[in-house]
Design a protein around this motif. Structure first.
Motif, PDB file in Angstrom:
ATOM      1  N   MET A 174      25.123  11.488  13.035  1.00  0.00           N
ATOM      2  CA  MET A 174      24.856  10.711  11.920  1.00  0.00           C
ATOM      3  C   MET A 174      23.680  10.009  12.044  1.00  0.00           C
ATOM      4  O   MET A 174      22.712   9.991  11.045  1.00  0.00           O
ATOM      5  CB  MET A 174      26.026   9.512  11.629  1.00  0.00           C
ATOM      6  N   ASP A 177      20.776  12.198  11.371  1.00  0.00           N
ATOM      7  CA  ASP A 177      20.895  12.668  10.204  1.00  0.00           C
ATOM      8  C   ASP A 177      21.284  14.290   9.919  1.00  0.00           C
ATOM      9  O   ASP A 177      20.996  15.162   9.338  1.00  0.00           O
ATOM     10  CB  ASP A 177      19.462  12.924   9.565  1.00  0.00           C
ATOM     11  N   TYR A 179      24.518  15.642   9.197  1.00  0.00           N
ATOM     12  CA  TYR A 179      25.700  15.213   8.778  1.00  0.00           C
ATOM     13  C   TYR A 179      26.770  16.194   8.975  1.00  0.00           C
ATOM     14  O   TYR A 179      27.869  15.905   9.112  1.00  0.00           O
ATOM     15  CB  TYR A 179      25.509  14.938   7.498  1.00  0.00           C
ATOM     16  N   GLU A 180      26.371  17.502   8.869  1.00  0.00           N
ATOM     17  CA  GLU A 180      27.611  18.434   8.775  1.00  0.00           C
ATOM     18  C   GLU A 180      28.127  18.661  10.256  1.00  0.00           C
ATOM     19  O   GLU A 180      29.077  18.640  10.596  1.00  0.00           O
ATOM     20  CB  GLU A 180      26.845  19.873   8.564  1.00  0.00           C
ATOM     21  N   ALA A 182      28.253  15.964  12.434  1.00  0.00           N
ATOM     22  CA  ALA A 182      29.013  14.798  12.424  1.00  0.00           C
ATOM     23  C   ALA A 182      30.339  15.138  11.817  1.00  0.00           C
ATOM     24  O   ALA A 182      31.296  14.610  12.290  1.00  0.00           O
ATOM     25  CB  ALA A 182      28.297  13.772  11.925  1.00  0.00           C
ATOM     26  N   GLY A 183      30.476  15.588  10.677  1.00  0.00           N
ATOM     27  CA  GLY A 183      31.723  16.024   9.780  1.00  0.00           C
ATOM     28  C   GLY A 183      32.648  16.567  10.712  1.00  0.00           C
ATOM     29  O   GLY A 183      33.666  16.557  10.879  1.00  0.00           O
ATOM     30  N   THR A 209      29.781  11.251   5.754  1.00  0.00           N
ATOM     31  CA  THR A 209      28.973  12.419   5.975  1.00  0.00           C
ATOM     32  C   THR A 209      28.893  12.996   4.599  1.00  0.00           C
ATOM     33  O   THR A 209      27.894  13.728   4.081  1.00  0.00           O
ATOM     34  CB  THR A 209      29.587  13.398   6.878  1.00  0.00           C
ATOM     35  N   ARG A 212      26.433  11.391   2.275  1.00  0.00           N
ATOM     36  CA  ARG A 212      25.161  11.829   2.827  1.00  0.00           C
ATOM     37  C   ARG A 212      24.588  13.033   2.282  1.00  0.00           C
ATOM     38  O   ARG A 212      23.292  13.324   2.186  1.00  0.00           O
ATOM     39  CB  ARG A 212      24.881  11.552   4.440  1.00  0.00           C
TER      40      ARG A 212
END
Length: 273
Positions: A174, A177, A179-180, A182-183, A209, A212
């Protein structure tokens, strides 16, 4: 002359002292060996207990106490925090004395050895996985043991540590940046560690996520469902703040959509007829 006499007496006495020291770890019966070893273990004299138990096993290999001594030997290395050797000695009991009444304890103590080697979430978790595997095997093999409830608690503790490490990675992504990525780590926690207390945190981070990457409706729905389930006050505040941020983002997007389109000369299309 006096010094020479003292020197000679000392030299003559050294073998006797050495013999006394050696005899300390030699006894005429397996029962006495085991008694002395237990005394040393109670005093946390781990090395002394190891020495006595090894001598018992070598001097009385046919004794009815050999399986007990083998178990105690593993415990003596556990006492010394020599977990690798402790596991070896416990496994030796399992392999050489499969009908021993100490088999269940040995299986459990193997898990304890790995449990005590389990490191913090910033380090490799190989020992954590091994501890879980050994504890689960213990429960499978000895479901009626009095140790099962405590073993389940330890398994949950270890699984929570693994889940916490996954969320730490998600939070790092996160910050970068990503985000995928992190998800994906949040989804691993939700799928593989749904028995831990970190599920709510994982759901919250997954919603972030979605926010974002622009999936506002999905993020908002996830956050509202999470808030309705009841969460701790700190997380509740984070959820409320995230919902406010999403609503601000949606409001800004709606305002931009309502703005009249500008003509190439800068005038508003709404002013032309």
């Amino acid at each position: 002359m006096l010094k020479r006499s003292v020197f000679i007496l000392c030299c003559l006495g050294l073998p006797a002292l050495a013999g006394c020291a050696q005899n300390r770890y030699r006894h005429p019966s397996a029962d006495l060996y085991l008694e002395k070893a237990n005394e040393e273990l109670e005093k946390k004299n781990c090395w002394e207990a190891q020495k006595l138990l090894r001598n018992l096993l070598s001097d009385f290999p046919g004794s009815h106490l050999v399986d007990r001594a083998q178990y105690k030997l593993g415990f003596a290395y556990l006492c010394d925090k020599d977990y690798v050797t402790a596991v070896f000695e416990f496994e030796r009991l399992l392999n050489e004395f499969p009908t021993s009444p100490f088999v269940d304890q040995a299986r459990y103590q193997i898990g304890v050895c790995y449990y005590r080697q389990s490191r913090g979430i910033h380090h490799d978790q190989d020992e954590t996985h091994k501890a879980i595997r050994e504890f689960e095997r213990f429960i499978e093999d000895f479901p009626d043991s009095d140790l099962v409830p405590g073993t389940r608690e330890r398994i949950l503790e270890l699984r929570t540590k693994l889940a916490r490490k996954k969320l730490m990675v998600a939070e790092n992504y996160m910050q970068w940046d990503m985000y995928e990525s992190a998800g994906r780590y949040c989804e691993i926690v939700l799928k593989e560690f749904d028995d831990t207390a970190l599920v709510s945190r994982a759901r919250f981070l997954l919603a972030r996520t979605k926010h974002r990457v622009g999936a506002l409706d999905e993020a908002l729905e996830m956050l509202r469902l999470l808030a309705a389930d009841g969460v701790q006050d700190e997380l509740k505040q984070n959820i409320a703040e995230e919902i406010r941020q999403i609503e601000k983002t949606r409001a800004r997007q709606n305002n931009e959509l309502r703005k009249p389109a500008e003509k190439p000369d800068g005038s508003s299309a709404a002013n032309t007829r």
